[in-house]
Write a protein that holds these residues in place. Structure first.
Motif, short mmCIF file in Angstrom:
data_model
loop_
_atom_site.label_atom_id
_atom_site.label_comp_id
_atom_site.label_asym_id
_atom_site.label_seq_id
_atom_site.Cartn_x
_atom_site.Cartn_y
_atom_site.Cartn_z
N ARG A 28 -42.15 -16.77 -26.00
CA ARG A 28 -42.89 -15.94 -27.08
C ARG A 28 -41.91 -15.06 -26.75
O ARG A 28 -42.49 -14.58 -25.52
N LEU A 29 -41.91 -14.15 -27.80
CA LEU A 29 -41.23 -12.91 -28.23
C LEU A 29 -42.94 -11.96 -27.46
O LEU A 29 -42.97 -11.22 -27.18
N LYS A 30 -43.94 -12.23 -28.73
CA LYS A 30 -45.40 -11.84 -28.81
C LYS A 30 -45.68 -10.85 -27.26
O LYS A 30 -46.34 -11.41 -26.71
N THR A 31 -46.24 -9.71 -27.61
CA THR A 31 -46.35 -8.45 -26.38
C THR A 31 -45.42 -8.59 -25.42
O THR A 31 -45.65 -7.51 -24.03
N HIS A 32 -44.13 -9.10 -24.96
CA HIS A 32 -43.22 -9.33 -23.67
C HIS A 32 -42.74 -7.76 -24.10
O HIS A 32 -42.17 -7.38 -25.10
N THR A 33 -42.35 -7.21 -22.90
CA THR A 33 -41.18 -6.12 -23.10
C THR A 33 -39.64 -6.28 -22.91
O THR A 33 -39.51 -8.22 -22.62
N LEU A 34 -38.68 -5.75 -23.26
CA LEU A 34 -37.32 -6.01 -23.42
C LEU A 34 -37.17 -6.50 -21.79
O LEU A 34 -36.67 -7.64 -20.87
N ALA A 35 -38.28 -5.99 -20.63
CA ALA A 35 -37.04 -6.12 -18.89
C ALA A 35 -38.03 -7.71 -19.12
O ALA A 35 -37.64 -8.79 -18.42
N GLU A 36 -39.17 -8.62 -20.36
CA GLU A 36 -39.27 -9.73 -19.67
C GLU A 36 -38.66 -10.36 -20.34
O GLU A 36 -39.08 -11.63 -20.39
N LEU A 37 -37.68 -10.25 -21.38
CA LEU A 37 -36.88 -11.09 -22.14
C LEU A 37 -35.28 -11.23 -22.03
O LEU A 37 -34.83 -12.59 -22.43
N TYR A 38 -35.25 -10.55 -21.02
CA TYR A 38 -33.58 -10.14 -21.15
C TYR A 38 -33.56 -9.95 -19.18
O TYR A 38 -34.77 -9.65 -19.41
N ASP A 39 -32.42 -10.74 -18.88
CA ASP A 39 -31.98 -10.40 -17.63
C ASP A 39 -31.77 -8.16 -17.70
O ASP A 39 -31.87 -7.06 -19.17
N GLU A 40 -31.86 -7.71 -16.75
CA GLU A 40 -32.34 -6.24 -16.46
C GLU A 40 -30.92 -5.19 -17.09
O GLU A 40 -30.78 -4.60 -17.69
N GLN A 41 -29.70 -5.95 -17.33
CA GLN A 41 -28.41 -5.33 -17.72
C GLN A 41 -28.33 -5.41 -18.91
O GLN A 41 -28.11 -3.69 -20.06
N ARG A 42 -28.86 -6.74 -19.43
CA ARG A 42 -28.86 -6.86 -20.66
C ARG A 42 -29.88 -5.42 -21.63
O ARG A 42 -29.97 -5.17 -22.73
N ALA A 43 -31.76 -5.85 -20.79
CA ALA A 43 -32.59 -4.63 -21.38
C ALA A 43 -32.04 -3.54 -21.34
O ALA A 43 -32.28 -2.50 -22.41
N SER A 44 -31.74 -3.06 -20.79
CA SER A 44 -31.35 -1.58 -20.07
C SER A 44 -30.17 -1.50 -21.15
O SER A 44 -30.24 -0.37 -21.64
N SER A 45 -29.06 -1.91 -21.87
CA SER A 45 -28.18 -1.80 -22.46
C SER A 45 -28.56 -1.66 -24.14
O SER A 45 -28.60 -0.80 -24.99
N ILE A 46 -30.10 -3.14 -24.62
CA ILE A 46 -30.39 -2.56 -25.75
C ILE A 46 -31.47 -1.28 -25.95
O ILE A 46 -31.25 -1.03 -26.48
N ARG A 47 -32.56 -1.11 -24.42
CA ARG A 47 -32.83 -0.46 -24.31
C ARG A 47 -32.04 1.33 -24.88
O ARG A 47 -32.32 2.15 -25.61
N ARG A 48 -30.91 1.62 -24.10
CA ARG A 48 -30.29 2.78 -24.78
C ARG A 48 -29.95 2.86 -25.73
O ARG A 48 -29.98 3.87 -26.43
N LEU A 49 -29.45 1.63 -26.63
CA LEU A 49 -28.49 1.65 -28.05
C LEU A 49 -29.78 2.21 -29.03
O LEU A 49 -29.57 2.91 -29.68
N TRP A 50 -31.60 1.43 -28.68
CA TRP A 50 -32.49 1.87 -29.35
C TRP A 50 -32.58 3.49 -29.47
O TRP A 50 -33.45 3.71 -30.25
N LEU A 51 -33.17 4.14 -27.86
CA LEU A 51 -33.19 5.23 -27.78
C LEU A 51 -31.78 5.71 -29.00
O LEU A 51 -32.73 7.02 -29.23
N HIS A 52 -30.59 5.56 -28.57
CA HIS A 52 -29.70 6.85 -29.14
C HIS A 52 -30.73 6.38 -31.11
O HIS A 52 -29.96 7.63 -31.90
N ALA A 53 -30.34 5.24 -31.74
CA ALA A 53 -30.20 4.87 -32.93
C ALA A 53 -31.80 6.49 -33.11
O ALA A 53 -31.97 6.26 -34.23
N VAL A 54 -32.76 6.22 -32.71
CA VAL A 54 -33.90 6.77 -32.94
C VAL A 54 -33.77 8.71 -32.50
O VAL A 54 -33.77 9.15 -33.30
N ARG A 55 -32.92 9.01 -30.93
CA ARG A 55 -32.48 10.08 -31.26
C ARG A 55 -31.49 10.47 -32.37
O ARG A 55 -31.84 12.32 -33.05
N GLU A 56 -30.55 9.44 -32.77
CA GLU A 56 -29.56 10.49 -33.73
C GLU A 56 -30.01 9.97 -35.29
O GLU A 56 -29.63 10.00 -36.17
N LYS A 57 -30.83 9.51 -34.97
CA LYS A 57 -32.07 9.39 -36.84
C LYS A 57 -30.85 8.13 -37.18
O LYS A 57 -30.41 8.64 -39.12
#
Length: 191
Positions: free
Chosen positions: A85-114
Motif C-alpha cells: 500500500r502506497l499511502k503514508t509510506h516514504t520513498l525509502a519504505e517503497l524502494y531500495d535505498e539506491q532507487r529511493a535516493s535517485s527518485i528523491r534527487r530527480l523530484w527535488l531537481h524538478a522543484v528547484r528548476e520549476k
C-alpha cells in the motif's frame, strides 16, 4: 540513468504525453496555473479539471524532518501497480535505498528548476516490450514553501501483474526528460 537532452527526443516526449487521455488534462491544468515563475500549489489544483486522470495520480509530500517524500494519496491504478500500500509510506519504505535516493534527487531537481519531469520506462517481456509513462509535476505552497509532487502514471500493460519487472528494473530501463515552463509553452502542442 539516461537524461534525454536531444531536442527531437524532448519534443517527442511532450507530444507523446499529450496523446494520452490521462496525462494531457493534468499537464494542461498545471500549465494554466503556472504564473510569474511560481509553481502551482497543491490547493490550486482542481481535480474536476482532470477527473479522468484521478486513478492514475499519486501525491507525495516532502517531509523535511525525514528528508523524504511520503505518499499522501494514491489513485486506484497507481495503488494496483504496487504490492505494498502506497499511502503514508516514504520513498525509502517503497524502494531500495539506491532507487529511493535517485527518485528523491530527480523530484527535488524538478522543484528547484520549476520543471516537469517526464519518465519513460520500458521493460522486456517474453514476447514484447512493456512501456510506461509518468509525468512528475512539482507543486509548492506560495506562503509556506511546502512541496508536493503530483505523479501521473500510465502503463501500456497491467503494472500490477508485472510488478516484478519494476522491482528488477535497471537504470537503463528508464529515460528522463526535464522540460521547464518556457520549453513547454514554446511548443505548439498546446493550441
Amino acid at each position: 540513468m539516461t537524461v534525454l537532452r536531444n531536442l527531437e527526443d524532448r519534443s517527442y516526449v511532450l507530444k507523446d504525453a499529450l496523446s494520452h487521455k490521462y496525462l494531457r488534462p493534468v499537464l494542461q491544468h498545471w500549465l494554466s496555473l503556472f504564473s510569474s515563475g511560481h509553481l502551482p500549489a497543491r490547493q490550486d489544483m482542481d481535480p474536476a479539471q482532470f477527473a479522468v486522470s484521478m486513478p492514475h495520480i499519486s501525491l507525495f509530500d516532502w517531509d523535511e524532518s525525514k528528508g523524504d517524500f511520503y505518499c499522501r494519496l494514491a489513485g486506484e491504478d497507481v495503488s494496483n501497480s504496487f504490492i505494498k500500500r502506497l499511502k503514508t509510506h516514504t520513498l525509502a519504505e517503497l524502494y531500495d535505498e539506491q532507487r529511493a535516493s535517485s527518485i528523491r534527487r530527480l523530484w527535488l531537481h524538478a522543484v528547484r528548476e520549476k520543471s516537469i519531469l517526464f519518465v519513460l520506462s520500458s521493460f522486456e517481456n517474453s514476447d514484447s516490450r512493456l512501456n510506461g509513462r509518468r509525468i512528475i509535476l512539482p507543486l509548492q505552497d506560495h506562503k509556506t514553501g511546502a512541496v508536493t509532487i503530483m505523479s501521473v502514471s500510465y502503463y501500456d500493460y497491467d503494472a500490477g501483474y508485472h510488478y516484478d519487472k519494476h522491482l528488477n528494473a535497471t537504470p537503463d530501463d528508464y529515460k528522463y526528460v526535464f522540460l521547464n515552463f518556457d520549453e513547454l509553452t514554446a511548443q505548439a502542442a498546446f493550441d
